[in-house]
Design an enzyme around this catalytic site. Structure first.
Site, PDB file in Angstrom:
ATOM      1  N   CYS A 136      -1.945   6.419   9.654  1.00  0.00           N
ATOM      2  CA  CYS A 136      -0.936   5.857  10.347  1.00  0.00           C
ATOM      3  C   CYS A 136      -1.159   4.409  10.797  1.00  0.00           C
ATOM      4  O   CYS A 136      -2.038   4.219  11.600  1.00  0.00           O
ATOM      5  CB  CYS A 136      -0.285   6.961  11.330  1.00  0.00           C
ATOM      6  SG  CYS A 136      -0.137   8.564  10.779  1.00  0.00           S
TER       7      CYS A 136
ATOM      8  N   CYS B 167       3.416   8.441   1.093  1.00  0.00           N
ATOM      9  CA  CYS B 167       3.751   7.460   2.138  1.00  0.00           C
ATOM     10  C   CYS B 167       4.196   6.162   1.418  1.00  0.00           C
ATOM     11  O   CYS B 167       3.165   5.598   0.956  1.00  0.00           O
ATOM     12  CB  CYS B 167       2.733   7.495   3.157  1.00  0.00           C
ATOM     13  SG  CYS B 167       3.316   6.432   4.476  1.00  0.00           S
TER      14      CYS B 167
ATOM     15  N   ASN C 218      -4.691   5.618  16.139  1.00  0.00           N
ATOM     16  CA  ASN C 218      -5.790   5.239  15.141  1.00  0.00           C
ATOM     17  C   ASN C 218      -6.240   3.967  15.559  1.00  0.00           C
ATOM     18  O   ASN C 218      -5.333   2.979  15.242  1.00  0.00           O
ATOM     19  CB  ASN C 218      -5.091   5.328  13.793  1.00  0.00           C
ATOM     20  CG  ASN C 218      -5.148   6.480  13.164  1.00  0.00           C
ATOM     21  OD1 ASN C 218      -5.946   7.253  13.242  1.00  0.00           O
ATOM     22  ND2 ASN C 218      -3.772   6.861  12.636  1.00  0.00           N
TER      23      ASN C 218
ATOM     24  N   SER D  63      10.532   6.351  15.438  1.00  0.00           N
ATOM     25  CA  SER D  63       9.177   6.012  16.179  1.00  0.00           C
ATOM     26  C   SER D  63       9.382   5.716  17.732  1.00  0.00           C
ATOM     27  O   SER D  63       9.849   4.502  17.848  1.00  0.00           O
ATOM     28  CB  SER D  63       8.580   4.803  15.462  1.00  0.00           C
ATOM     29  OG  SER D  63       8.104   5.159  14.273  1.00  0.00           O
ATOM     30  N   LEU D  64       9.170   6.618  18.401  1.00  0.00           N
ATOM     31  CA  LEU D  64       9.842   6.571  19.936  1.00  0.00           C
ATOM     32  C   LEU D  64       8.682   5.983  20.811  1.00  0.00           C
ATOM     33  O   LEU D  64       8.788   5.128  21.285  1.00  0.00           O
ATOM     34  CB  LEU D  64      10.114   8.080  20.494  1.00  0.00           C
ATOM     35  CG  LEU D  64      10.958   7.863  21.636  1.00  0.00           C
ATOM     36  CD1 LEU D  64      12.377   7.066  21.302  1.00  0.00           C
ATOM     37  CD2 LEU D  64      11.458   9.111  22.048  1.00  0.00           C
ATOM     38  N   HIS D  65       7.563   6.773  20.668  1.00  0.00           N
ATOM     39  CA  HIS D  65       6.217   6.044  21.455  1.00  0.00           C
ATOM     40  C   HIS D  65       6.222   6.008  23.043  1.00  0.00           C
ATOM     41  O   HIS D  65       5.300   5.766  23.492  1.00  0.00           O
ATOM     42  CB  HIS D  65       5.758   5.120  21.101  1.00  0.00           C
ATOM     43  CG  HIS D  65       5.688   5.003  19.361  1.00  0.00           C
ATOM     44  ND1 HIS D  65       5.269   6.033  18.667  1.00  0.00           N
ATOM     45  CD2 HIS D  65       6.133   4.046  18.358  1.00  0.00           C
ATOM     46  CE1 HIS D  65       5.081   5.804  17.238  1.00  0.00           C
ATOM     47  NE2 HIS D  65       5.704   4.527  17.222  1.00  0.00           N
TER      48      HIS D  65
ATOM     49  N   GLU E 221       0.841  -1.089   0.114  1.00  0.00           N
ATOM     50  CA  GLU E 221      -0.035   0.066   0.168  1.00  0.00           C
ATOM     51  C   GLU E 221       0.826   1.456  -0.085  1.00  0.00           C
ATOM     52  O   GLU E 221       1.923   1.418   0.745  1.00  0.00           O
ATOM     53  CB  GLU E 221      -0.926  -0.096   1.314  1.00  0.00           C
ATOM     54  CG  GLU E 221      -2.020  -1.155   1.241  1.00  0.00           C
ATOM     55  CD  GLU E 221      -2.846  -1.081   2.230  1.00  0.00           C
ATOM     56  OE1 GLU E 221      -3.823  -2.064   2.169  1.00  0.00           O
ATOM     57  OE2 GLU E 221      -2.722  -0.340   3.278  1.00  0.00           O
TER      58      GLU E 221
ATOM     59  N   CYS F  73       5.025  -4.519  16.337  1.00  0.00           N
ATOM     60  CA  CYS F  73       4.545  -3.386  17.388  1.00  0.00           C
ATOM     61  C   CYS F  73       3.066  -3.499  17.860  1.00  0.00           C
ATOM     62  O   CYS F  73       2.195  -3.850  16.833  1.00  0.00           O
ATOM     63  CB  CYS F  73       4.825  -2.033  16.725  1.00  0.00           C
ATOM     64  SG  CYS F  73       6.667  -1.840  16.352  1.00  0.00           S
TER      65      CYS F  73
ATOM     66  N   CYS G 162       5.543  -6.895   8.154  1.00  0.00           N
ATOM     67  CA  CYS G 162       6.723  -6.310   8.871  1.00  0.00           C
ATOM     68  C   CYS G 162       7.073  -7.168   9.867  1.00  0.00           C
ATOM     69  O   CYS G 162       6.100  -8.022  10.644  1.00  0.00           O
ATOM     70  CB  CYS G 162       6.109  -5.014   9.502  1.00  0.00           C
ATOM     71  SG  CYS G 162       7.603  -4.143  10.533  1.00  0.00           S
TER      72      CYS G 162
ATOM     73  N   CYS H  91       0.329  -1.445  15.998  1.00  0.00           N
ATOM     74  CA  CYS H  91       0.153  -1.412  14.635  1.00  0.00           C
ATOM     75  C   CYS H  91      -0.284  -2.488  13.804  1.00  0.00           C
ATOM     76  O   CYS H  91      -0.172  -3.790  14.210  1.00  0.00           O
ATOM     77  CB  CYS H  91       1.623  -1.118  14.233  1.00  0.00           C
ATOM     78  SG  CYS H  91       1.891  -0.984  12.335  1.00  0.00           S
TER      79      CYS H  91
HETATM   80  N1  SAH Z   1       8.647   0.596  10.824  1.00  0.00           N
HETATM   81  C1  SAH Z   1       8.900   2.148  10.641  1.00  0.00           C
HETATM   82  C2  SAH Z   1       7.843   2.780   9.434  1.00  0.00           C
HETATM   83  C3  SAH Z   1       6.608   2.703   9.655  1.00  0.00           C
HETATM   84  S1  SAH Z   1       6.114   4.573   9.875  1.00  0.00           S
HETATM   85  C4  SAH Z   1       8.847   2.753  11.811  1.00  0.00           C
HETATM   86  O1  SAH Z   1       8.231   2.399  12.819  1.00  0.00           O
HETATM   87  O2  SAH Z   1       9.164   4.021  11.996  1.00  0.00           O
HETATM   88  C5  SAH Z   1       4.368   4.218  10.518  1.00  0.00           C
HETATM   89  C6  SAH Z   1       4.251   5.091  11.858  1.00  0.00           C
HETATM   90  O3  SAH Z   1       3.051   5.099  12.392  1.00  0.00           O
HETATM   91  C7  SAH Z   1       5.182   4.723  12.951  1.00  0.00           C
HETATM   92  O4  SAH Z   1       5.802   5.659  13.816  1.00  0.00           O
HETATM   93  C8  SAH Z   1       4.289   3.943  13.685  1.00  0.00           C
HETATM   94  O5  SAH Z   1       4.637   3.513  14.784  1.00  0.00           O
HETATM   95  C9  SAH Z   1       3.144   4.642  13.569  1.00  0.00           C
HETATM   96  N2  SAH Z   1       1.772   3.754  13.645  1.00  0.00           N
HETATM   97  C10 SAH Z   1       1.684   2.471  13.565  1.00  0.00           C
HETATM   98  N3  SAH Z   1       0.532   2.161  13.948  1.00  0.00           N
HETATM   99  C11 SAH Z   1      -0.285   3.256  14.412  1.00  0.00           C
HETATM  100  C12 SAH Z   1      -1.533   3.536  14.866  1.00  0.00           C
HETATM  101  N4  SAH Z   1      -2.449   2.375  14.982  1.00  0.00           N
HETATM  102  N5  SAH Z   1      -1.848   4.867  14.977  1.00  0.00           N
HETATM  103  C13 SAH Z   1      -0.740   5.903  15.217  1.00  0.00           C
HETATM  104  N6  SAH Z   1       0.286   5.494  14.648  1.00  0.00           N
HETATM  105  C14 SAH Z   1       0.610   4.364  14.536  1.00  0.00           C
END
Ligand code: SAH
Length: 362
Positions: free
Chosen positions: A337, A107, A294, A217-219, A94, A118, A114, A121
């Site tokens: 995202c 994007c 999301n 992607s820290l979180h 996608e 996570c 993957c 995700c």
């Molecule tokens: N694997 C790489 C590239 C993916 S970027 C990475 O992790 O950076 C996609 C971004 O969306 C990442 O920051 C991921 O953590 C975030 N993401 C994934 N699922 C999400 C969700 N359900 N809601 C909000 N952000 C999300």
């Protein structure tokens, strides 16, 4: 059976020149081919009118010029376009186009599924299929720009689709070279951003090869919370990841790290979490993108209320950070995202390619 033909779009202009030279074709011919493919979007060798007839015929006979076909396009009410694209082996990937007033961002995905799993995700829930080849990464740009009206063009590319770019580093670097090369797509380096979940040792490798923006992607600001959200953190914990970033050459206010922080209700959204983040990021030139979670069917997590999100943001601002609260786009077509997982269309097939692996095996 003979070996499948090579893909022209696997080779950035310099590599293509070298390859042509080895076949006795002059280097400027390679640049002409790149200009057709990437500059003009022409993929039929017969239409490349400034090439010799012989070269046109050779291109058609000896090379593949297209790696992806459009399987489906979903249009969101807010103008976001999600393309589901099919590779030659049937794998689906996608790409999402996000038109805004000042820019149009694409994007792109780097893997089918993957392996990082996570917990919040949707792509992570699919498991891992395979790495995309370079031609399949750049063909996302070629296919998606064909969907734009003539007066619009893609201005920014972010590697934030399905997959972990740094686990497919070689193909990602070659794709970035194609994006940046003046004879190919000719994007300015600050308009291309590669995002990683934190494969620490490969971050300096990436930036030594291509001058892109880095997003991380820290979180979470503690290992306990981050282990839960990003299992890769067990392998590269926060001290390792942030230590790597601190040692990067050339970071500055003009070249900051872009941190993504998905706000999840009751998990990482408290004022204490925000204060911990301020402490952790001290001394790293950065911008922080806050993204409300999301929600999707594969995860119990929810976004916080707008009040909680703005309280979190306020703590960051008072702590000297530069946060933005990102409005999610394309939510109604699962293009937001972390929602790139076209269940039903892709689910079964990516799952057949593999289950989520523990991060240790990565
Ligand atoms: N694997 C790489 C590239 C993916 S970027 C990475 O992790 O950076 C996609 C971004 O969306 C990442 O920051 C991921 O953590 C975030 N993401 C994934 N699922 C999400 C969700 N359900 N809601 C909000 N952000 C999300």
């Amino acid at each position: 059976m003979s070996a499948p033909l090579p893909h022209l779009k696997d080779l950035a202009p310099d590599a293509l020149r070298a390859r042509f030279a080895a076949d006795g074709v002059p280097g400027f011919r390679a640049d002409q081919v790149s200009a057709w493919l990437y500059g003009r979007g022409v993929e039929d060798p017969a239409a490349m009118t400034d090439l010799s007839l012989e070269l046109r015929q050779r291109l058609g006979r000896e090379w593949r010029l297209r790696a992806l076909e459009v399987e489906a396009v979903d249009r969101s009410a807010d103008g976001t376009l999600k393309g589901v694209l099919r590779a030659e082996d049937g794998a689906l990937v996608e790409a999402v186009l996000i038109p805004e007033e000042e820019r149009t961002t694409l994007c792109v995905s780097t893997q089918v599924g993957c392996p990082l799993a996570c917990s919040f995700c949707a792509t992570g829930a699919l498991g891992f299929g395979r790495n995309l080849r370079t031609a399949e990464i750049v063909d996302q740009v070629c296919r998606m720009r064909e969907l734009l009206p003539p007066e619009r063009r893609i201005t920014n590319v972010v590697f934030m689709g399905m997959g972990e770019p740094l686990l497919n580093l070689r193909n990602v670097v070659e794709a970035v070279r194609l994006l940046l090369h003046p004879k190919a797509f000719a994007f300015a380096p600050r308009r291309v951003t590669v995002s990683t979940a934190g494969v620490a040792p490969r971050i300096p490798d990436l930036l030594a090869q291509v001058p892109v923006n880095l997003a991380v992607s820290l979180h979470a600001a503690t290992d306990v919370v981050r282990n839960e959200l990003v299992p890769l953190n067990r392998r590269f914990p926060l001290d390792t990841l942030l230590g790597t970033l601190r040692r990067l050459p050339r970071l500055s206010r003009r070249h900051p790290v872009f941190f993504e922080y998905t706000l999840i209700e009751g998990v990482n959204d408290s004022a204490a979490d925000a204060r911990a983040l301020v402490e952790r990021l001290r001394g790293i030139p950065s911008k922080v993108n806050l993204i409300p979670m999301n929600p999707h069917a594969d995860s119990p997590y929810r976004p916080p209320s707008p009040e909680v999100a703005s309280r979190f943001m306020g703590v960051l601002v008072r702590g000297g950070l530069t946060p933005t609260l990102r409005r999610s786009r394309g939510g109604d077509i699962d293009a937001a995202c972390g929602q790139l997982a076209a269940r039903g269309r892709r689910g079964a097939q990516a799952a057949a390619g593999g289950r989520p692996k523990p991060s240790r095996e990565v």
